[in-house]
Scaffold this active site. Structure first.
Site, PDB file in Angstrom:
ATOM      1  N   ARG A  26       0.874  -1.219  -0.105  1.00 25.48           N
ATOM      2  CA  ARG A  26      -0.041  -0.227   0.037  1.00 25.48           C
ATOM      3  C   ARG A  26       0.811   1.282  -0.044  1.00 25.48           C
ATOM      4  NH1 ARG A  26      -3.269  -1.283   3.980  1.00 25.48           N
ATOM      5  NH2 ARG A  26      -5.035  -1.911   2.614  1.00 25.48           N
ATOM      6  N   TYR A  27       1.932   1.248   0.673  1.00 25.00           N
ATOM      7  CA  TYR A  27       2.890   2.287   0.701  1.00 25.00           C
ATOM      8  C   TYR A  27       4.033   2.164   0.096  1.00 25.00           C
ATOM      9  CZ  TYR A  27      -0.417   3.448   4.634  1.00 25.00           C
ATOM     10  OH  TYR A  27      -1.654   3.531   5.337  1.00 25.00           O
ATOM     11  N   ARG A  47       7.084   0.257   2.245  1.00 26.83           N
ATOM     12  CA  ARG A  47       7.104  -0.722   3.103  1.00 26.83           C
ATOM     13  C   ARG A  47       5.840  -1.839   2.582  1.00 26.83           C
ATOM     14  NH1 ARG A  47       3.756   3.556   6.454  1.00 26.83           N
ATOM     15  NH2 ARG A  47       5.215   4.651   4.986  1.00 26.83           N
ATOM     16  N   CYS A  91      -4.552 -17.761  13.619  1.00 29.14           N
ATOM     17  CA  CYS A  91      -4.322 -16.917  14.582  1.00 29.14           C
ATOM     18  C   CYS A  91      -4.636 -17.848  15.899  1.00 29.14           C
ATOM     19  CB  CYS A  91      -5.391 -15.648  14.873  1.00 29.14           C
ATOM     20  SG  CYS A  91      -5.306 -14.243  13.456  1.00 29.14           S
ATOM     21  N   CYS A 139     -10.690 -12.682  16.777  1.00 34.45           N
ATOM     22  CA  CYS A 139     -11.587 -11.447  17.363  1.00 34.45           C
ATOM     23  C   CYS A 139     -12.751 -11.435  16.401  1.00 34.45           C
ATOM     24  CB  CYS A 139     -10.682 -10.075  17.257  1.00 34.45           C
ATOM     25  SG  CYS A 139      -8.870 -10.375  18.113  1.00 34.45           S
ATOM     26  N   CYS A 181     -12.546  -8.573  13.688  1.00 34.27           N
ATOM     27  CA  CYS A 181     -11.340  -8.618  12.717  1.00 34.27           C
ATOM     28  C   CYS A 181     -11.688  -8.157  11.402  1.00 34.27           C
ATOM     29  CB  CYS A 181     -10.815 -10.046  12.828  1.00 34.27           C
ATOM     30  SG  CYS A 181      -9.336 -10.046  11.774  1.00 34.27           S
ATOM     31  N   ARG A 210     -10.067  -8.874   8.708  1.00 37.29           N
ATOM     32  CA  ARG A 210      -9.614  -9.859   8.029  1.00 37.29           C
ATOM     33  C   ARG A 210     -10.549 -11.346   8.115  1.00 37.29           C
ATOM     34  NH1 ARG A 210      -3.553  -8.708   8.366  1.00 37.29           N
ATOM     35  NH2 ARG A 210      -3.558  -7.135   6.631  1.00 37.29           N
ATOM     36  N   ASP A 232     -12.666  -0.941  11.526  1.00 36.04           N
ATOM     37  CA  ASP A 232     -13.085  -1.069  10.209  1.00 36.04           C
ATOM     38  C   ASP A 232     -14.089  -1.868   9.971  1.00 36.04           C
ATOM     39  OD1 ASP A 232     -10.344  -0.262   9.095  1.00 36.04           O
ATOM     40  OD2 ASP A 232      -9.520  -1.993  10.135  1.00 36.04           O
ATOM     41  N   ASP A 256      -8.312   3.912   8.768  1.00 36.36           N
ATOM     42  CA  ASP A 256      -8.158   2.975   7.601  1.00 36.36           C
ATOM     43  C   ASP A 256      -9.295   3.377   6.390  1.00 36.36           C
ATOM     44  OD1 ASP A 256      -6.411   1.883   5.843  1.00 36.36           O
ATOM     45  OD2 ASP A 256      -5.848   0.526   7.208  1.00 36.36           O
ATOM     46  N   LYS A 282      -4.044   4.853   6.297  1.00 37.23           N
ATOM     47  CA  LYS A 282      -4.454   5.516   7.481  1.00 37.23           C
ATOM     48  C   LYS A 282      -4.544   6.867   7.363  1.00 37.23           C
ATOM     49  CE  LYS A 282      -2.683   1.580  10.008  1.00 37.23           C
ATOM     50  NZ  LYS A 282      -2.195   1.057   8.696  1.00 37.23           N
TER      51      LYS A 282
END
Length: 349
Positions: free
Chosen positions: A97-98, A101, A110, A114, A117, A119, A278, A315, A322
């Site tokens: 995205r950036y 990085r 995981c 959560c 989440c 994702r 999100d 985001d 962000k």
């Protein structure tokens, strides 16, 4: 309706199915049918260390991980890929995205799942690990894109990898001259602290700058076992960052946020980001409006040290990245300006 039994919720293994949750007393038997419907869409995993922190299934710990029929309610603004990862994935396992990085997602597993989440439609016990060929392609993409200076290991949770596999990935990244920083995003130290072994920490050894971002949403998550796992990480010279999500029923009060940020700092963890939720499917019951989030943080101004002050961020859906949520970025009702100066109207602020 019968009630779940009282805590403690002691379990010797990770709870994954509605029947296991009922047997542990976390949900009532009458909820079995609706929870089986939820399980058709989203994975559940509650490891022993996290279960032991719960005082009730709907307390600030339980509400994060115990499934609910509310997850089957999807609002119009929710989407399966709320931050636009899929469109920014040049090869499997990479999100770019950036400019400087990239994310490397070596697995989609995981220690716990959560309920909020972003994702949640991708992760799960069947999400698996990148196979040798896919991992080779992802590493080769990073190797041949010399503008990448920082690689963020995420997923899933990279600390769910075996020490051997994790060590191989860290070694491969360390061998890339243009990569100066490796960052690991994880929930393991609070969700499954027993996994933070000497072998796992040995796998993180590198001459590059290694950072670790810990996802923690409530001060009670930093229980004695979690604190010891963090001390072991810090003793290896790895600085800690804290990432949290602003969540209804978890940390949506000045007192809860103050305790969270103070406890992070006490454990040598610098609060980094407080994320606006999100809009993933079935998460509306966790939503706290931006205006309320801004008021909560304003109420902490002057009460907590600057070390305990995170950046409150949103985001922007669609892969725009962000933006800090503050008076210079909120341009009007339900509008936010992105890093390029473009104004976006968002329905769920």
């Amino acid at each position: 309706m019968s009630s779940p039994v009282k805590p403690p919720f002691a379990t010797s293994r990770t709870l994954r199915t509605p029947d296991e949750l009922i047997a542990a007393g976390m949900v009532a038997p009458t909820q079995a049918a609706e929870l089986r419907a939820v399980a058709q869409h989203y994975a559940t995993a509650i490891p022993p260390a996290f279960a032991a922190l719960m005082q009730s299934p709907d307390d600030p710990i339980g509400v994060q991980v115990v499934p609910s029929a509310r997850e089957l309610v999807v609002t119009p603004e929710e989407r399966s890929d709320p931050i636009g990862d899929d469109a920014l994935s040049p090869v499997p396992g990479i999100v770019h995205r950036y400019a400087d990085r990239a994310l490397l997602k070596p697995l989609l597993v995981c220690p716990l799942y959560c309920r909020f989440c972003f994702r949640r439609e991708h992760v799960g016990p069947d999400g698996g690990v990148l196979d040798e060929n896919a991992l080779h392609r992802a590493l080769e993409w990073l190797r041949t894109h010399e503008q990448i200076r920082e690689v963020i290991l995420t997923g899933g949770d990279p600390l769910m990898l075996s020490p051997r596999r994790l060590g191989e990935i860290v070694a491969a990244l360390s061998a890339m001259a243009h990569v100066s920083t490796i960052r690991v995003h994880t929930r393991v130290p609070v969700a499954a602290p027993e996994r933070v072994t000497d072998a796992l920490l040995d796998a993180l050894e590198t001459e590059k700058a290694m950072w670790m971002a810990i996802h923690v949403n409530h001060a009670r998550e930093l229980a004695p076992a979690a604190r010891e796992s963090l001390r072991r990480i810090v003793r290896r010279g790895i600085p800690l960052l804290g990432q949290s999500v602003l969540l209804r029923g978890v940390n949506d009060s000045e007192a809860a946020l103050e305790a969270l940020f103070r406890t992070m700092v006490e454990n040598r963890m610098r609060p980094y980001y407080l994320h606006q939720l999100d809009p993933a499917p079935g998460t509306a019951h966790f939503h706290v409006p931006v205006e309320e989030g801004l008021r909560l943080l304003a109420g902490l101004r002057g009460r907590v040290t600057g070390l305990a002050w995170p950046i409150y961020v949103l985001d922007i859906p669609g892969g725009y990245g962000k933006v800090p949520l503050g008076p210079d970025y909120i341009t009007g009702a339900h509008q936010v300006r992105d890093p390029q100066g473009v104004t976006h109207r968002l329905d769920r602020l």
